[in-house]
Design an enzyme around this catalytic site. Structure first.
Site, PDB file in Angstrom:
ATOM      1  N   ASP A   1      -7.042   5.981  -3.842  1.00 23.40           N
ATOM      2  CA  ASP A   1      -6.332   4.816  -3.301  1.00 23.40           C
ATOM      3  C   ASP A   1      -5.997   3.834  -4.420  1.00 23.40           C
ATOM      4  OD1 ASP A   1      -5.314   2.717  -1.886  1.00 23.40           O
ATOM      5  OD2 ASP A   1      -7.053   2.415  -0.591  1.00 23.40           O
TER       6      ASP A   1
ATOM      7  N   CYS B   1       0.794  -1.227   0.000  1.00 21.76           N
ATOM      8  CA  CYS B   1       0.000   0.000   0.000  1.00 21.76           C
ATOM      9  C   CYS B   1       0.826   1.276   0.000  1.00 21.76           C
ATOM     10  CB  CYS B   1      -0.993  -0.007   1.160  1.00 21.76           C
ATOM     11  SG  CYS B   1      -0.245   0.022   2.807  1.00 21.76           S
TER      12      CYS B   1
ATOM     13  N   LYS C   1      -3.035  -2.739  28.284  1.00 20.90           N
ATOM     14  CA  LYS C   1      -2.140  -1.632  27.955  1.00 20.90           C
ATOM     15  C   LYS C   1      -0.701  -2.123  27.865  1.00 20.90           C
ATOM     16  CE  LYS C   1      -0.619   2.934  29.574  1.00 20.90           C
ATOM     17  NZ  LYS C   1      -0.723   3.937  30.666  1.00 20.90           N
TER      18      LYS C   1
ATOM     19  N   HIS D   1      -2.966   1.451   6.730  1.00 21.65           N
ATOM     20  CA  HIS D   1      -3.164   1.438   5.280  1.00 21.65           C
ATOM     21  C   HIS D   1      -2.854   2.836   4.763  1.00 21.65           C
ATOM     22  CE1 HIS D   1      -4.515   0.415   1.340  1.00 21.65           C
ATOM     23  NE2 HIS D   1      -5.503   1.296   1.361  1.00 21.65           N
TER      24      HIS D   1
END
Length: 703
Positions: free
Chosen positions: A372, A291, A493, A349
């Site tokens: 995109d 990407c 966490k 992305h």
């Protein structure tokens, strides 16, 4: 016959007798400065539409007699042409915004030369034009082929659909050949420099070739030439041509398996190499892209064509397989995630935003548009996406063109996490904040990120649009169990920023908001995954038991040592972490999940004399890596490369690199063109098949 000499063309004869026109000059240096196209081409005139450029015609005597003859220019584009009468300034009527003009201003007509200012309409097509000159009477015509010039969009001109008012924005989104791609995870963002290579020799020609080899052009050249005036059309053509799924496009995508018959996507650091490989290979696709490579190459092409563009990273980007704005994830009772859904979430992305007006949609959709090029879904029959107005995404105007529902889901879907046991869903959580956690682009004039999240995502507390419901599960997922109790909250966490070679510290916080004590038994599980895929099998897990009193909070801490993950994790990997707890009295099951990346160890790159170098002047660079890990590295390899700075790869090897020891490589660099270049250094070793560290260094090259 004609002979090209730089920006001047000399005429030595014609087939119509005496040659009056001896030479012409495109005045490339002056026009390039005036049109903000310096560096895009060394020997070709490149100008922007809607703004006059000048050419000089020279002859031995008066070129033509204005009382008895006419001088007419003609611009040609395939089978299309437009005649432009050359008029003196006093003869010009009111300027026509949508017509070509050729003007001689006072003082520009001389016995042996004439300066003509040519202006293309503000919405002319982006292309390579041919320019002719005709000297005509009622009975005769002499024609001269003056040469070719490139016409681009003009974001400096208010009437152009790509007009961008602020100079700082144009400097960043049109003229800059350096950018940053943000990667990793929302908890541990990394940045990768990228050289857009706008000014590398041959890049402009490759961008024009891309347009000439599009399916639209090959099907109907004249129609394509006509439509190229519209940046919406241009962006769709270019977007589809960046991938090769249904055309002669530039890049072939690959997301898993071996990359031996091409270049691994993580090894690219600039667009120029990719574009030039494609242009010189008879349009065979370059292997391989993912990407951020697709997006960065698209950004280069759009900037070259004059359309302001920037690379944008969406962290936790959703791929909604059934269009219901719901992403379903499935977990076992031990916290292991598995993939049985067509939906997916990529840790990040990357796409492009392009700036343009949208007269087809109305002023409310003007501005930044998502485009995109990564081939995921088809848009009106071709593998492209957009242009999709960011404003329409924010307001969920799902009927606006193009591809709004798909992009909306990418940044704003809800995540439903389901715990499955023996074919039954025994627990469920809904996360409305995970998708589109951060949306980053490079800040103007800075390497700091700018978070665009508020421009994409509405305030869900005030949303009026409906949210879809989860799908009905097919066997073996035959039923849905109870939703997790609102009286118990579990959060997960990661403490600090995880770094390769150091322990990973995890904190589970449990809040009991009911009047009864609870006994919780469960598992915590860690799996490796790539940014765009489902996790592999677990490399670490632990069991836990917690007793918690009414209306109280407790924490459970875990540590994953370096020895537990060193043979599984490399610099580009992501960790999927999940905890599942079961209340032994009520049988309720609770889930919390998080994904994070590991920061790689540092490689040091030092350039003798600083980071700014002169064109074609040799400099020495010292690249070094110190083993900060607690274990020795076998067969360590330090690799250095840099397009436009180094020929090929430079490598240093050492059989055994003990903790605290250093491996280094000294190289000489020489810049072959001005602009921003990148040096890239990587470290690998035989303990792990992947690269464990990748580092970049920006180099500014001045002429």
């Amino acid at each position: 016959m004609q002979q090209v000499m730089g920006s001047a063309i000399c005429f030595t004869g014609t087939t119509n007798g005496h040659c009056r026109l001896k030479s012409m000059n495109f005045e490339i240096p002056e026009n390039s400065i005036s049109h903000e196209t310096q560096g895009l081409s060394r020997n070709r005139l490149v100008v922007r539409r809607g703004k006059p450029f000048k050419v000089t015609l020279k002859s031995d005597s008066w070129l033509w007699n204005p009382c008895a003859e006419s001088l007419v220019l003609e611009v040609c584009l395939g089978g299309l042409s437009k005649r432009i009468p050359v008029l003196f300034y006093e003869e010009q009527s009111h300027p026509q915004l949508y017509d070509w003009k050729a003007t001689i201003y006072p003082g520009n007509m001389h016995p042996q030369s004439v300066i003509i200012h040519i202006c293309a309409p503000v919405q002319s097509s982006v292309a390579l034009y041919e320019l002719l000159a005709h000297i005509e009477t009622r009975r005769s015509r002499k024609t001269y082929v003056l040469g070719t010039f490139v016409l681009l969009c003009n974001p400096w001109l208010k009437g152009d659909p790509v007009y961008m008012p602020l100079d700082a924005h144009k400097e960043e989104y049109i003229k800059s050949d350096y950018g940053l791609v943000y990667m990793g995870s929302s908890l541990n963002v990394s940045k990768r420099p990228w050289s857009f290579g706008l000014y590398e020799p041959g890049v402009l020609e490759a961008c024009l070739k891309l347009l000439e080899f599009s399916p639209q052009h090959l099907t109907d050249k004249n129609k394509d030439y006509t439509l190229r005036a519209d940046p919406v059309y241009l962006s769709r053509v270019v977007c589809a041509m960046i991938n090769c799924n249904d055309d002669l496009g530039i890049l072939e995508g690959k997301w898993q398996g071996s990359y031996k018959n091409g270049v691994k996507p993580t090894d690219w650091s600039g667009s120029a190499d990719i574009l030039l490989r494609w242009a010189s290979s008879k349009c065979r696709p370059v292997r391989y892209g993912q990407c951020w490579v697709f997006a960065s190459v698209l950004c280069t092409v759009m900037r070259v064509l004059g359309i302001p563009s920037r690379v944008v990273t969406v962290f936790n980007a959703a791929h909604d397989g059934n269009g219901n704005m719901i992403i379903e994830e499935f977990y076992t009772r031990t916290g292991e995630k598995f993939g049985v859904s067509k939906d997916s979430i990529w840790n990040f992305h990357v796409w492009v935003e392009c700036w343009m007006r949208r007269p087809d949609l109305g002023a409310g959709c003007d501005g930044w548009q998502v485009v995109d090029p990564t081939p995921q879904e088809k848009s009106e029959g071709i593998f492209c996406c957009g242009p999709c107005p960011v404003a329409a995404i924010q307001h969920h105007w799902l009927d606006a063109r193009y591809d709004i529902p798909f992009v909306c889901a990418s940044v704003d879907a809800d995540v439903v996490r389901l715990i499955v046991h023996n074919g039954l869903v025994v627990g469920k959580t809904v996360d409305t904040e995970c998708v589109g956690k951060l949306i980053y682009t490079k800040s103007i004039g800075s390497d700091k990120p700018e978070n665009l999240k508020l421009t994409y995502k509405p305030d869900k507390s005030q949303c009026l649009y409906p949210r879809a419901s989860p799908t009905t599960f097919k066997t073996p997922l035959i039923a849905i169990g109870g939703t997790m109790s609102p009286n118990l909250n579990v959060t997960l966490k990661i403490v600090g920023v995880p770094k390769l070679g150091e322990p990973i510290h995890i904190c589970v916080t449990i809040t009991n908001q009911c009047k009864n004590p609870r006994v919780l038994v469960g598992h915590i599980n860690a799996q490796v995954k790539e940014y765009d895929s489902s996790p592999c099998e677990a490399f670490w897990d632990a069991q836990t038991e917690v007793q918690i009193q009414p209306f109280s909070v407790t924490t459970v801490n875990h540590t994953i040592s370096h020895f537990k993950y060193q043979s599984f994790l490399a610099g580009d990997d992501i960790v999927n972490l999940a905890v599942v707890l079961k209340d032994m009295r009520t049988k309720e099951t609770f889930l919390a999940a998080e994904e994070f990346s590991i920061s790689p160890p540092q490689i040091t790159i030092q350039i003798e004399g600083g980071n700014s170098i002169q064109l074609k002047k040799q400099r020495t660079v010292l690249v070094s890596f110190t083993n900060c890990l607690s274990t020795a590295l076998y067969e360590a390899v330090l690799t250095v490369q840099g397009a436009g700075l180094l020929e090929g790869k430079q490598v240093a090897k050492i059989i055994l690199l003990q903790p605290g020891e250093k491996i280094e490589k000294k190289v000489s660099i020489t810049a072959t063109s001005p602009g921003t270049k990148l040096l890239m250094a990587t470290l690998s070793h035989s303990n792990n098949p992947n690269i464990i560290a990748r580092w970049y260094h920006k180099v500014s090259v001045t002429a």
